[in-house]
Scaffold this motif. Structure first.
Motif, PDB file in Angstrom:
ATOM      1  N   THR A 177      66.735  34.530  50.315  1.00  0.00           N
ATOM      2  CA  THR A 177      65.531  35.234  49.889  1.00  0.00           C
ATOM      3  C   THR A 177      64.326  34.769  50.686  1.00  0.00           C
ATOM      4  O   THR A 177      64.347  33.719  51.321  1.00  0.00           O
ATOM      5  CB  THR A 177      65.236  34.983  48.396  1.00  0.00           C
ATOM      6  OG1 THR A 177      64.989  33.589  48.208  1.00  0.00           O
ATOM      7  CG2 THR A 177      66.396  35.428  47.515  1.00  0.00           C
ATOM      8  N   PHE A 178      63.289  35.577  50.633  1.00  0.00           N
ATOM      9  CA  PHE A 178      61.989  35.142  51.146  1.00  0.00           C
ATOM     10  C   PHE A 178      60.915  35.713  50.238  1.00  0.00           C
ATOM     11  O   PHE A 178      61.106  36.738  49.592  1.00  0.00           O
ATOM     12  CB  PHE A 178      61.771  35.539  52.616  1.00  0.00           C
ATOM     13  CG  PHE A 178      61.631  37.013  52.848  1.00  0.00           C
ATOM     14  CD1 PHE A 178      60.389  37.638  52.782  1.00  0.00           C
ATOM     15  CD2 PHE A 178      62.743  37.784  53.147  1.00  0.00           C
ATOM     16  CE1 PHE A 178      60.259  38.994  52.998  1.00  0.00           C
ATOM     17  CE2 PHE A 178      62.625  39.145  53.371  1.00  0.00           C
ATOM     18  CZ  PHE A 178      61.378  39.749  53.296  1.00  0.00           C
ATOM     19  N   ASP A 179      59.809  34.996  50.177  1.00  0.00           N
ATOM     20  CA  ASP A 179      58.677  35.393  49.348  1.00  0.00           C
ATOM     21  C   ASP A 179      57.584  36.003  50.212  1.00  0.00           C
ATOM     22  O   ASP A 179      57.359  35.577  51.344  1.00  0.00           O
ATOM     23  CB  ASP A 179      58.108  34.198  48.591  1.00  0.00           C
ATOM     24  CG  ASP A 179      59.022  33.731  47.479  1.00  0.00           C
ATOM     25  OD1 ASP A 179      59.909  34.501  47.063  1.00  0.00           O
ATOM     26  OD2 ASP A 179      58.856  32.588  47.014  1.00  0.00           O
ATOM     27  N   ASP A 180      56.901  36.987  49.638  1.00  0.00           N
ATOM     28  CA  ASP A 180      55.741  37.622  50.264  1.00  0.00           C
ATOM     29  C   ASP A 180      54.573  37.492  49.285  1.00  0.00           C
ATOM     30  O   ASP A 180      54.271  38.417  48.544  1.00  0.00           O
ATOM     31  CB  ASP A 180      56.065  39.082  50.571  1.00  0.00           C
ATOM     32  CG  ASP A 180      54.927  39.835  51.253  1.00  0.00           C
ATOM     33  OD1 ASP A 180      53.922  39.201  51.621  1.00  0.00           O
ATOM     34  OD2 ASP A 180      55.056  41.071  51.404  1.00  0.00           O
ATOM     35  N   PRO A 181      53.923  36.295  49.252  1.00  0.00           N
ATOM     36  CA  PRO A 181      52.788  36.118  48.338  1.00  0.00           C
ATOM     37  C   PRO A 181      51.552  36.849  48.859  1.00  0.00           C
ATOM     38  O   PRO A 181      51.259  36.812  50.054  1.00  0.00           O
ATOM     39  CB  PRO A 181      52.576  34.608  48.313  1.00  0.00           C
ATOM     40  CG  PRO A 181      53.218  34.089  49.542  1.00  0.00           C
ATOM     41  CD  PRO A 181      54.256  35.075  49.960  1.00  0.00           C
ATOM     42  N   MET A 182      50.860  37.519  47.946  1.00  0.00           N
ATOM     43  CA  MET A 182      49.667  38.296  48.295  1.00  0.00           C
ATOM     44  C   MET A 182      48.529  37.973  47.344  1.00  0.00           C
ATOM     45  O   MET A 182      48.756  37.565  46.212  1.00  0.00           O
ATOM     46  CB  MET A 182      49.984  39.788  48.229  1.00  0.00           C
ATOM     47  CG  MET A 182      50.969  40.250  49.280  1.00  0.00           C
ATOM     48  SD  MET A 182      51.545  41.925  48.997  1.00  0.00           S
ATOM     49  CE  MET A 182      53.177  41.574  48.343  1.00  0.00           C
ATOM     50  N   GLU A 183      47.325  38.194  47.854  1.00  0.00           N
ATOM     51  CA  GLU A 183      46.124  38.003  47.037  1.00  0.00           C
ATOM     52  C   GLU A 183      45.193  39.188  47.229  1.00  0.00           C
ATOM     53  O   GLU A 183      44.990  39.656  48.353  1.00  0.00           O
ATOM     54  CB  GLU A 183      45.412  36.720  47.437  1.00  0.00           C
ATOM     55  CG  GLU A 183      44.179  36.444  46.601  1.00  0.00           C
ATOM     56  CD  GLU A 183      43.512  35.124  46.937  1.00  0.00           C
ATOM     57  OE1 GLU A 183      42.367  34.931  46.493  1.00  0.00           O
ATOM     58  OE2 GLU A 183      44.124  34.294  47.632  1.00  0.00           O
ATOM     59  N   VAL A 184      44.627  39.682  46.122  1.00  0.00           N
ATOM     60  CA  VAL A 184      43.654  40.771  46.174  1.00  0.00           C
ATOM     61  C   VAL A 184      42.323  40.184  46.655  1.00  0.00           C
ATOM     62  O   VAL A 184      41.789  39.268  46.030  1.00  0.00           O
ATOM     63  CB  VAL A 184      43.485  41.433  44.794  1.00  0.00           C
ATOM     64  CG1 VAL A 184      42.375  42.474  44.814  1.00  0.00           C
ATOM     65  CG2 VAL A 184      44.801  42.041  44.322  1.00  0.00           C
ATOM     66  N   THR A 185      41.816  40.704  47.774  1.00  0.00           N
ATOM     67  CA  THR A 185      40.541  40.212  48.307  1.00  0.00           C
ATOM     68  C   THR A 185      39.427  41.245  48.191  1.00  0.00           C
ATOM     69  O   THR A 185      38.261  40.916  48.405  1.00  0.00           O
ATOM     70  CB  THR A 185      40.688  39.777  49.777  1.00  0.00           C
ATOM     71  OG1 THR A 185      41.121  40.883  50.560  1.00  0.00           O
ATOM     72  CG2 THR A 185      41.677  38.618  49.892  1.00  0.00           C
ATOM     73  N   LEU A 186      39.783  42.491  47.864  1.00  0.00           N
ATOM     74  CA  LEU A 186      38.803  43.547  47.606  1.00  0.00           C
ATOM     75  C   LEU A 186      39.376  44.423  46.512  1.00  0.00           C
ATOM     76  O   LEU A 186      40.544  44.831  46.587  1.00  0.00           O
ATOM     77  CB  LEU A 186      38.538  44.375  48.874  1.00  0.00           C
ATOM     78  CG  LEU A 186      37.622  45.582  48.699  1.00  0.00           C
ATOM     79  CD1 LEU A 186      36.185  45.118  48.431  1.00  0.00           C
ATOM     80  CD2 LEU A 186      37.657  46.454  49.940  1.00  0.00           C
ATOM     81  N   TRP A 187      38.582  44.712  45.498  1.00  0.00           N
ATOM     82  CA  TRP A 187      39.031  45.528  44.371  1.00  0.00           C
ATOM     83  C   TRP A 187      37.905  46.460  43.994  1.00  0.00           C
ATOM     84  O   TRP A 187      36.884  46.046  43.437  1.00  0.00           O
ATOM     85  CB  TRP A 187      39.413  44.628  43.200  1.00  0.00           C
ATOM     86  CG  TRP A 187      39.839  45.371  41.970  1.00  0.00           C
ATOM     87  CD1 TRP A 187      39.095  45.567  40.834  1.00  0.00           C
ATOM     88  CD2 TRP A 187      41.096  46.011  41.741  1.00  0.00           C
ATOM     89  NE1 TRP A 187      39.821  46.286  39.916  1.00  0.00           N
ATOM     90  CE2 TRP A 187      41.062  46.573  40.447  1.00  0.00           C
ATOM     91  CE3 TRP A 187      42.253  46.175  42.508  1.00  0.00           C
ATOM     92  CZ2 TRP A 187      42.130  47.269  39.901  1.00  0.00           C
ATOM     93  CZ3 TRP A 187      43.318  46.866  41.968  1.00  0.00           C
ATOM     94  CH2 TRP A 187      43.243  47.400  40.673  1.00  0.00           C
ATOM     95  N   ARG A 188      38.064  47.737  44.349  1.00  0.00           N
ATOM     96  CA  ARG A 188      37.047  48.742  44.046  1.00  0.00           C
ATOM     97  C   ARG A 188      37.757  50.011  43.564  1.00  0.00           C
ATOM     98  O   ARG A 188      38.137  50.866  44.371  1.00  0.00           O
ATOM     99  CB  ARG A 188      36.216  49.022  45.298  1.00  0.00           C
ATOM    100  CG  ARG A 188      34.983  49.844  45.018  1.00  0.00           C
ATOM    101  CD  ARG A 188      34.146  50.064  46.264  1.00  0.00           C
ATOM    102  NE  ARG A 188      34.868  50.894  47.222  1.00  0.00           N
ATOM    103  CZ  ARG A 188      34.931  50.686  48.530  1.00  0.00           C
ATOM    104  NH1 ARG A 188      34.321  49.660  49.070  1.00  0.00           N
ATOM    105  NH2 ARG A 188      35.604  51.502  49.310  1.00  0.00           N
ATOM    106  N   PRO A 189      37.995  50.131  42.258  1.00  0.00           N
ATOM    107  CA  PRO A 189      38.677  51.322  41.724  1.00  0.00           C
ATOM    108  C   PRO A 189      37.878  52.599  41.995  1.00  0.00           C
ATOM    109  O   PRO A 189      36.645  52.548  42.148  1.00  0.00           O
ATOM    110  CB  PRO A 189      38.756  51.048  40.218  1.00  0.00           C
ATOM    111  CG  PRO A 189      38.575  49.575  40.079  1.00  0.00           C
ATOM    112  CD  PRO A 189      37.672  49.175  41.208  1.00  0.00           C
ATOM    113  N   PRO A 190      38.569  53.751  42.039  1.00  0.00           N
ATOM    114  CA  PRO A 190      37.849  55.010  42.244  1.00  0.00           C
ATOM    115  C   PRO A 190      37.015  55.351  41.015  1.00  0.00           C
ATOM    116  O   PRO A 190      37.336  54.953  39.904  1.00  0.00           O
ATOM    117  CB  PRO A 190      38.973  56.031  42.444  1.00  0.00           C
ATOM    118  CG  PRO A 190      40.144  55.442  41.749  1.00  0.00           C
ATOM    119  CD  PRO A 190      39.997  53.943  41.858  1.00  0.00           C
ATOM    120  N   GLY A 191      35.947  56.087  41.249  1.00  0.00           N
ATOM    121  CA  GLY A 191      35.098  56.518  40.148  1.00  0.00           C
ATOM    122  C   GLY A 191      34.326  57.759  40.547  1.00  0.00           C
ATOM    123  O   GLY A 191      33.696  57.777  41.602  1.00  0.00           O
ATOM    124  N   GLY A 192      34.414  58.808  39.735  1.00  0.00           N
ATOM    125  CA  GLY A 192      33.724  60.054  40.057  1.00  0.00           C
ATOM    126  C   GLY A 192      34.201  60.588  41.402  1.00  0.00           C
ATOM    127  O   GLY A 192      35.394  60.773  41.616  1.00  0.00           O
TER     128      GLY A 192
END
Length: 144
Positions: free
Chosen positions: A60-75
């Motif tokens: 196995t191998f791991d692919d660790p990720m981190e959210v560095t930008l979070w801007r949900p859609p709106g209107g």
């Protein structure tokens, strides 16, 4: 580092497409031999970390990720999330953007990735495999 870009149009509302495309645990269900585990408490935000573990029979191998930008859609505004890959095997970044469009929305997946130990000569094959896997995952996640 191969770059990929996938665009899918859907009749889903932007908020629903966003919810589906940022359900990290469901991503693992769409990629063969992969399980995704979220390591931070919900809801997703800048700093959320999760790992996609891929493999079979102890290889196995791991692919660790981190959210560095979070801007949900709106209107009428598009949503954008950026993930940075922090693993020893898989490096790079990914972005998912959801834009309103007539009759639903358009979702775009952009990614640059590299696999440790693979020479640049393998980039075209890596990009083709990534486009296939991520394109299939997007289609399944956005299925009405």
């Amino acid at each position: 580092m191969p770059a990929i870009r996938i665009i899918r149009r859907t009749s889903l509302a932007p908020s629903e497409a966003w919810r589906r495309l940022t359900d990290w645990e469901r991503h693992g269900e769409q990629v063969p031999l992969t399980r995704t585990t979220v390591e931070t408490a919900p809801p997703t935000h800048v700093g959320t970390r999760f790992t996609a573990r891929t493999g079979v029979a102890g290889i196995t191998f791991d692919d660790p990720m981190e959210v560095t930008l979070w801007r949900p859609p709106g209107g009428a505004s598009a949503g954008l999330v950026r993930l940075v890959k922090r693993g020893h095997v898989v490096r790079g970044w990914a972005e998912i953007e959801v834009r309103p469009s007539p009759g639903g929305c358009e979702a775009e997946w952009r990614e640059e990735l590299s696999l440790r130990g693979l020479p640049r000569l393998c980039d075209p094959v890596t990009a083709a495999a990534a486009r296939f896997l991520f394109g299939r995952a997007m289609a399944r996640l956005l299925r009405p």
